[in-house]
Scaffold this motif. Structure first.
Motif, short mmCIF file in Angstrom:
data_model
loop_
_atom_site.label_atom_id
_atom_site.label_comp_id
_atom_site.label_asym_id
_atom_site.label_seq_id
_atom_site.Cartn_x
_atom_site.Cartn_y
_atom_site.Cartn_z
N VAL A 1 -2.35 9.16 -51.98
CA VAL A 1 -3.65 9.21 -52.65
C VAL A 1 -4.72 9.10 -51.56
O VAL A 1 -4.44 9.36 -50.39
N ALA A 2 -5.94 8.76 -51.97
CA ALA A 2 -7.01 8.59 -50.99
C ALA A 2 -7.98 7.55 -51.52
O ALA A 2 -8.08 7.32 -52.73
N VAL A 3 -8.69 6.90 -50.59
CA VAL A 3 -9.72 5.94 -50.99
C VAL A 3 -11.03 6.34 -50.31
O VAL A 3 -11.05 6.74 -49.15
N GLU A 4 -12.11 6.25 -51.07
CA GLU A 4 -13.41 6.67 -50.57
C GLU A 4 -14.16 5.44 -50.06
O GLU A 4 -14.55 4.57 -50.84
N VAL A 5 -14.34 5.40 -48.74
CA VAL A 5 -15.03 4.28 -48.10
C VAL A 5 -16.21 4.84 -47.33
O VAL A 5 -16.05 5.75 -46.51
N ARG A 6 -17.41 4.36 -47.60
CA ARG A 6 -18.63 4.83 -46.92
C ARG A 6 -18.75 6.36 -47.01
O ARG A 6 -19.09 7.02 -46.04
N GLY A 7 -18.43 6.89 -48.21
CA GLY A 7 -18.62 8.32 -48.42
C GLY A 7 -17.57 9.21 -47.78
O GLY A 7 -17.70 10.43 -47.79
N HIS A 8 -16.53 8.60 -47.24
CA HIS A 8 -15.51 9.37 -46.53
C HIS A 8 -14.15 9.08 -47.15
O HIS A 8 -13.83 7.92 -47.45
N LEU A 9 -13.34 10.11 -47.38
CA LEU A 9 -12.02 9.93 -47.99
C LEU A 9 -10.98 9.64 -46.91
O LEU A 9 -10.81 10.41 -45.98
N SER A 10 -10.27 8.53 -47.07
CA SER A 10 -9.19 8.18 -46.14
C SER A 10 -7.87 8.29 -46.86
O SER A 10 -7.74 7.83 -47.99
N PRO A 11 -6.85 8.87 -46.21
CA PRO A 11 -5.54 8.94 -46.86
C PRO A 11 -4.98 7.53 -47.09
O PRO A 11 -5.19 6.64 -46.28
N ALA A 12 -4.27 7.39 -48.20
CA ALA A 12 -3.66 6.11 -48.53
C ALA A 12 -2.35 6.37 -49.26
O ALA A 12 -2.11 7.48 -49.74
N ARG A 13 -1.52 5.35 -49.32
CA ARG A 13 -0.20 5.51 -49.92
C ARG A 13 0.02 4.37 -50.90
O ARG A 13 -0.22 3.21 -50.57
N VAL A 14 0.49 4.70 -52.11
CA VAL A 14 0.76 3.66 -53.11
C VAL A 14 1.97 2.83 -52.66
O VAL A 14 2.99 3.37 -52.24
N VAL A 15 1.82 1.53 -52.75
CA VAL A 15 2.85 0.59 -52.33
C VAL A 15 3.07 -0.40 -53.46
O VAL A 15 2.11 -0.83 -54.09
N ARG A 16 4.35 -0.77 -53.70
CA ARG A 16 4.57 -1.83 -54.70
C ARG A 16 4.50 -3.16 -53.97
O ARG A 16 5.30 -3.41 -53.08
N PRO A 17 3.56 -4.04 -54.36
CA PRO A 17 3.48 -5.34 -53.67
C PRO A 17 4.74 -6.16 -53.92
O PRO A 17 5.46 -5.88 -54.88
N PRO A 18 5.04 -7.11 -53.07
CA PRO A 18 4.17 -7.65 -52.02
C PRO A 18 4.13 -6.77 -50.78
O PRO A 18 5.10 -6.08 -50.48
N PHE A 19 3.00 -6.78 -50.08
CA PHE A 19 2.84 -6.02 -48.85
C PHE A 19 3.59 -6.71 -47.71
O PHE A 19 3.96 -6.07 -46.74
N VAL A 20 3.78 -8.00 -47.86
CA VAL A 20 4.43 -8.84 -46.86
C VAL A 20 5.51 -9.61 -47.62
O VAL A 20 5.28 -10.00 -48.76
N PRO A 21 6.68 -9.83 -47.05
CA PRO A 21 7.75 -10.48 -47.83
C PRO A 21 7.32 -11.86 -48.34
O PRO A 21 6.71 -12.64 -47.61
N SER A 22 7.68 -12.13 -49.59
CA SER A 22 7.38 -13.43 -50.17
C SER A 22 8.37 -14.47 -49.65
O SER A 22 9.55 -14.18 -49.50
N ARG A 23 7.84 -15.66 -49.39
CA ARG A 23 8.72 -16.73 -48.92
C ARG A 23 8.62 -17.95 -49.83
O ARG A 23 8.89 -19.07 -49.42
N VAL A 24 8.21 -17.71 -51.10
CA VAL A 24 8.17 -18.84 -52.02
C VAL A 24 9.60 -19.28 -52.30
O VAL A 24 10.53 -18.48 -52.20
N ARG A 25 9.72 -20.55 -52.68
CA ARG A 25 11.05 -21.08 -52.98
C ARG A 25 11.59 -20.34 -54.20
O ARG A 25 10.99 -20.39 -55.26
#
Lengths: 413, 132
Positions: free
Chosen positions: A381-405
């Motif tokens: 997909v893409a995200v519009e930041v400051r009038g400019h489209l940047s490529p982006a990719r859909v990710v299923r969170p968590p972005f970082v591994p969870s370390r909860v008990r």
């Protein structure tokens, strides 16, 4: 901010400590809170690598008790409180009659009365922790819905202090100062055995407290409830124990890093991913909803209608990573592609609810609602930041591994 | 290398940029106050070399962890050099705002504009008046 306005903000019992630490203070939900001390990046990394200490005393605490406490909470919570055995809690939503989200909360079936924590809660055995900005809204909602139930509902927020300790060394530091109520019990063992969302009574440097194994960071950690005026004592006890238990000691962490930590986990934040126009299906929070049985919680009827509808859902909450260094923020538009045909307009598919540079990944990440056909992980997909489209990719969170008990495996009953 | 929060020998704007004369050119960055308010700076979008800017126009765009922010051209002119180190090390703006955290070098087009910038003392007074 003028001096006059500053005096109208609520302050926590730790306000002077934040000042002494040189915290940068901001207004948050009517409270004067620390947004950072050393800096968001340093505080974020300290929490992931060592342990961070958070003042959460601005959060609201509603106390519920009496013979009908369970059935009353069964009416207002999406989670069935009967499934939380004494000494445990769970994450839940409060829905309005249209199945819109009033708040996201954590409730604890403490299993004993909470009069020691606040005079207003002599009968209360349930503690419901709510977002600071929603405290009076939620208290009014509880009181309105309590009619006809033999239940006591009180708002103990101003009487209760809350401090979180989160990170790989959180248990080590807490064990150094925590005295379990059970005489002779080894604090290390009590904390090691405390399950995720479990609560236990004890004291820290003489201050009575309730310790819950919960957090909003994705690290192992605890939230410590005490009487408000005891909060400084708890804070100092933990900070003093830090250096002996944790290389570099405990790091005070403000709301800025609290936000980047939860975003890396894909945890929603009320006012961003959640509001009263959002239902649990859109927000991907049906796992907090217990539909089994005939418990008629507020919003259930409309939710059943949403679930059974054959027409596709309107939108879906997703995570995404940005391919360049453009930082998405709430309100930025999401588009189907970063390429736009000459003379054409972007094909907008949704908008950003939260975004930031991820300190752990070193890449911008965000969450937002998109049309469901763009919601599959890996979708470009893409995200519009400051009038400019940047490529982006859909990710299923968590972005970082969870370390909860992880929840302990339940034995067959 | 100048030290301190408002070094002498620099000129300042009310948008918290600093300007240092270097012969016929000027070097531009943001002040200690600005980087402190912004917090950790994580991206810097620099102008293209050769770009013509007018005083007050956006010269560069920053993101801190907290917020996006803009650096405005303190004087009109042409961009001669940009600090490409900032692409990999945006934190230089926080760590050394008057030195290795510089943003761009311009050739000013209107010498009179330098006269309307603040001295260190005036900028210090300006900050005091803002803090009220």
């Amino acid at each position: 901010m003028s001096a006059e306005n500053r005096h109208r903000l609520l302050t926590t019992p730790l306000r002077d400590i934040h000042g002494e630490l040189g915290a940068r203070m901001i207004e948050f939900g009517g409270w004067e809170m620390p947004v950072s001390y050393k800096g968001i990046l340093a505080e974020h990394r300290a929490t992931r690598e060592r342990a961070g200490l958070f003042d959460l005393s601005h959060m609201g605490e509603l106390l519920v008790g009496g013979p009908d406490a369970g059935s009353f909470l069964g009416k207002v919570l999406t989670r069935d409180p009967a499934r939380a055995r004494p000494g445990t809690g769970a994450y839940s939503l409060l829905l309005n009659p249209s199945a819109g989200i009033i708040d996201d909360v954590i409730f604890y079936n403490v299993g004993e009365t909470l009069g020691w924590l606040t005079d207003a809660a002599q009968e209360a055995t349930y503690l419901v922790v709510v977002n600071a900005a929603n405290t009076s809204k939620d208290a009014d909602w509880f009181l309105d819905n309590a009619r006809g139930y033999d239940v006591s509902v009180s708002d103990g927020s101003r009487d209760i202090g809350l401090i979180a300790i989160q990170g790989p060394y959180a248990q080590a530091v807490l064990a150094a100062v925590f005295a379990p109520r059970e005489r002779g019990a080894d604090p290390e063992r009590v904390l090691e055995d405390l399950p995720y969302f479990g609560v236990v009574r004890g004291s820290i440097r003489g201050a009575e407290c309730l310790v819950a194994r919960t957090g909003y960071t994705g690290e192992d950690g605890f939230e410590v409830f005490s009487q408000a005026w005891d909060a400084p004592r708890v804070w100092h006890a933990l900070m003093d124990a830090g250096p002996a238990c944790c290389p570099g000691g405990l790091e005070p962490v403000g709301l800025g890093a609290r936000d980047t930590l939860r975003l890396e986990m894909g945890y929603p934040l009320y006012g961003h991913e959640l509001d009263e126009s959002t239902n649990p299906v859109d927000a991907g929070l049906m796992w907090t909803v217990d539909m089994k049985g005939d418990r008629n919680f507020v919003g259930r009827d409309v939710l059943v209608g949403v679930l059974s509808r054959e027409a596709p859902a309107r939108r879906e909450l997703v995570g995404f990573e940005v391919s360049d260094r453009s930082i998405p923020r709430q309100g930025c538009l999401l588009a189907a592609s970063h390429e736009v045909p000459a003379g054409g307009r972007p094909d907008y598919i949704g908008s950003v609810t939260s975004g930031s540079m991820s300190p752990t990944l070193g890449r911008p990440i965000g969450m937002g609602y998109v049309a469901p056909r763009f919601a599959a992980p890996g979708t470009q997909v893409a995200v519009e930041v400051r009038g400019h489209l940047s490529p982006a990719r859909v990710v299923r969170p968590p972005f970082v591994p969870s370390r909860v008990r992880k929840a302990a495996r339940r034995t067959v009953q | 290398m100048p030290t301190g929060e408002i070094p002498e020998g620099f000129s300042y704007t009310d948008q918290h940029e600093w300007v240092r004369r270097e012969g016929t050119r000027v070097r531009v960055g943001i002040t200690h106050h600005a980087q402190s308010e912004l917090g950790d700076i994580v991206t810097v979008e620099l102008p293209k070399v050769g770009k013509t800017v007018k005083k007050g126009q956006v010269l560069a765009e920053l993101d801190s962890m907290k917020t996006p922010a803009e650096v405005f051209a303190p004087v009109s002119g042409v961009v001669e050099e940009v600090n490409s180190d900032l692409a990999q090390h945006p934190e230089l703006v926080n760590e050394d705002p008057y030195g290795s955290g510089w943003i761009a070098v311009l050739t000013p087009s209107d010498p009179a504009e330098m006269g309307s910038l603040m001295t260190a003392e005036q900028y210090a007074e300006f900050l005091r008046s803002q803090a009220g």
